[in-house]
Design a protein around this motif. Sequence first.
Motif: not given
Lengths: 456, 456
Positions: B141-162
């Motif tokens: 019911g929980k994770l060992p630590i606090n988690v922020k997830v960031c999954v982008e859709g532009e890595e293969e084109i150089g993360s244009e807007n990240l």
Amino acid sequence: MSEKALTYLQENNEILLKKLAAFLSIPSVSTDSIHKKDVGAAANFVADYLTEIGFETVEVQQTKGHPLVYGEWKGAGNDAPTVLFYGHYDVQPADPIELWDSEPFQPEIRDGRLYARGSSDDKGQVFMHLAVFEAFMKTEGKLPINVKVCVEGEEEIGSENLYEILEEKKEQFEADFAVISDSGMVDSGQPTILYGLKGFTGLEFTLTGPSSDLHSGIYGGAVRNPAMAMAHLLSSLKDDNEVIQVAGFYDGVEDLEQEERQLIKEVPGEDYSKSTGVKETVSEQGYTAKEHTMARPTLEINGLFGGYQGEGTKTIIPSSATAKLTCRLVPGQEPNRIQDLLVSHLENNVLSGVTLDIKREPLSAKAYKVDPNHPLIKKAASSYTKAFGKESVFVRMGGSIPVVEWIDSIYHMPVVLLGFGTPEDRLHSPNESFPLENFHKGMETLVHYWEAVKEI
Amino acid sequence: MSEKALTYLQENNEILLKKLAAFLSIPSVSTDSIHKKDVGAAANFVADYLTEIGFETVEVQQTKGHPLVYGEWKGAGNDAPTVLFYGHYDVQPADPIELWDSEPFQPEIRDGRLYARGSSDDKGQVFMHLAVFEAFMKTEGKLPINVKVCVEGEEEIGSENLYEILEEKKEQFEADFAVISDSGMVDSGQPTILYGLKGFTGLEFTLTGPSSDLHSGIYGGAVRNPAMAMAHLLSSLKDDNEVIQVAGFYDGVEDLEQEERQLIKEVPGEDYSKSTGVKETVSEQGYTAKEHTMARPTLEINGLFGGYQGEGTKTIIPSSATAKLTCRLVPGQEPNRIQDLLVSHLENNVLSGVTLDIKREPLSAKAYKVDPNHPLIKKAASSYTKAFGKESVFVRMGGSIPVVEWIDSIYHMPVVLLGFGTPEDRLHSPNESFPLENFHKGMETLVHYWEAVKEI
């Protein structure tokens, strides 16, 4: 009797143009197998026309590749000379298609020019001959001389099967001389006699490195990049001054005599910026563009490709790279010897880490030169002048017409090159076209010529 | 509590693999605009999964390009550390498609490997993290630590807007450290800690000569062939020994210390003939393939094209030729400076008779290096060892992950690179795949790691 034929051509102008348009609408691209049927349809068009005109013998001769159309009319009798007329009904591919202003196979007239693939090279000029034969037959019931017609469908792929046919059917094709209209004038309205053509050879090669495209970050630094290896190999073929670096390439090439340089100088210069869009011409060190195109050999990259060519960036090392090369040769350069020299050069200069695969172009042609003072050539010059009202110039050109050399070597008969194209025709390029004025004056020239060569 | 999570992952293996297959079936090719919708679908897949798992905040953040998926779970409380997990759901194009043994977007398991575009880079590894979060939440019911997830859709084109987003939303994305699984092991089953990545820059250039393709016989000798001019220009960038000839390119590059050469020597060598099919490796003069790929800069031609590329021969001089170049950089090479040097080199070395047009690659990355002795790195090494039963090696790699450098420069927090790919994965190539063994042991590593970093 030429007047009646000329009048006939004028009065039937509309009908003839419609008929030509139908011919040009057939996408007879011989190099691309998906057009095989269209090529056959173009052959039948020529055969049907010959029958319609009244040729006694009309054959669509099947070959290993595309068919050859043969026609014969012997009504002028044994005392009259016999001409072998050669042309081709196949055309170059239309791509890049997006650069055409109108559909390549939907002929369109704009500003006095007929736009279509093949309008100048060579369907348009073949049609002019057929129309002139029609004019004589319809008005006089006969032609001034005996005529043998040979229209093939493989010129744009090097006339793969023609040589064998010309050798095997010597009696059928033999004549007193040959006439070909598959060339151009140096300038619109400037009658031009071609007395020399270049030879031809070529090859395609592929450099292969990794068995598939690789991530440039993970493998960059571990493998040779085939595209870079190709750049090194291609650049080793020519120096910055357009001097070909292939050992032995220039062996046997005769120096350009001062006399011929003068002859070339007298040929009206082409405005290359207008016809090609280039800001400056670039030619072999020590030669003008006119001298190089007419009388010096060339080596060109016709196409190359490798790796990612799509939208955006793809960070790969390509698995392979390919280039297509062709050479235009002058007298003294035996095509197979030159091809061997190219192969050796590539094998000796390829970098490590890639494998070289060479596809030799099976087709080749020797360079050709004829005496500009031959009576048949002089009569051609005067017929031109009658129609165009201008003295002819005599030139050599870089184009290769293998059949010219073959007719010369097999039949030992003179070949008269009566070309009506112009520098603006964009042969082999998008927006190929042919000026209607040359369509008419060209047919007029032919009418005069057939009359002029009745006695030789 | 890790045992329960591990058991959960084993018991739900089939379901998880089916779910991963659904993820991989979405052709989320970010570089090709025709796949824009698919890219969006992949983003929604990730967002839905995070919601399902029980993340408190889940956002699909629209950008100027493809969306970014953000998720947050703070249930571990203020005393527990917070990690920012980064990954990307976009993939490389699948072409050349004909070289795939199975459909790139129809995942298939063969010989213990999951074949699909993105199975390794990076959808597969992103999915492993999500599955591990699911396992903890479903069992504890929980994770060992606090988690922020960031999954982008532009890595293969150089993360244009990240970069812009990371700068603007500093508070939202800020954490104690970051974890990324977008890299690989030097060998199957060999735990590998990445402590260095290369930088990146690139450009595309086109050489234009005539305004359209020209007949090589008529114009050969009068104009510069853009394909030949490109061969000369490309070959001027590198010598035969893979030493880059761009003036100033190596300025500021630190020499490879003997100590680091030793470290690199200890990394098990890759069998390049097996992974790439090359007979011999080729690398910069004075450096081994391992040294060059890990620690020396590279310049690669990613693709090139010009003229006729179809079947058969087309005797033209192409109107233009184009090449795509990218460089992998090391510490000391500022990407924009290197791009400027490339541009100057091209401008200074282009031959006459063609015009040079350069498209600068807008995306770039600085090289990155982290201290291999940082406690978070050491815990990563030990978690790896627990799961794979083998000591970790420490390597630098040629791949570029711009986000690593950005997180470092914007947030000044350590980035832990936990990669589970293998040299056989064929990233960016046909038949990309990922070993199921690493899928399982990788998730096990992550379970151990989250437990291990509860207190830091």
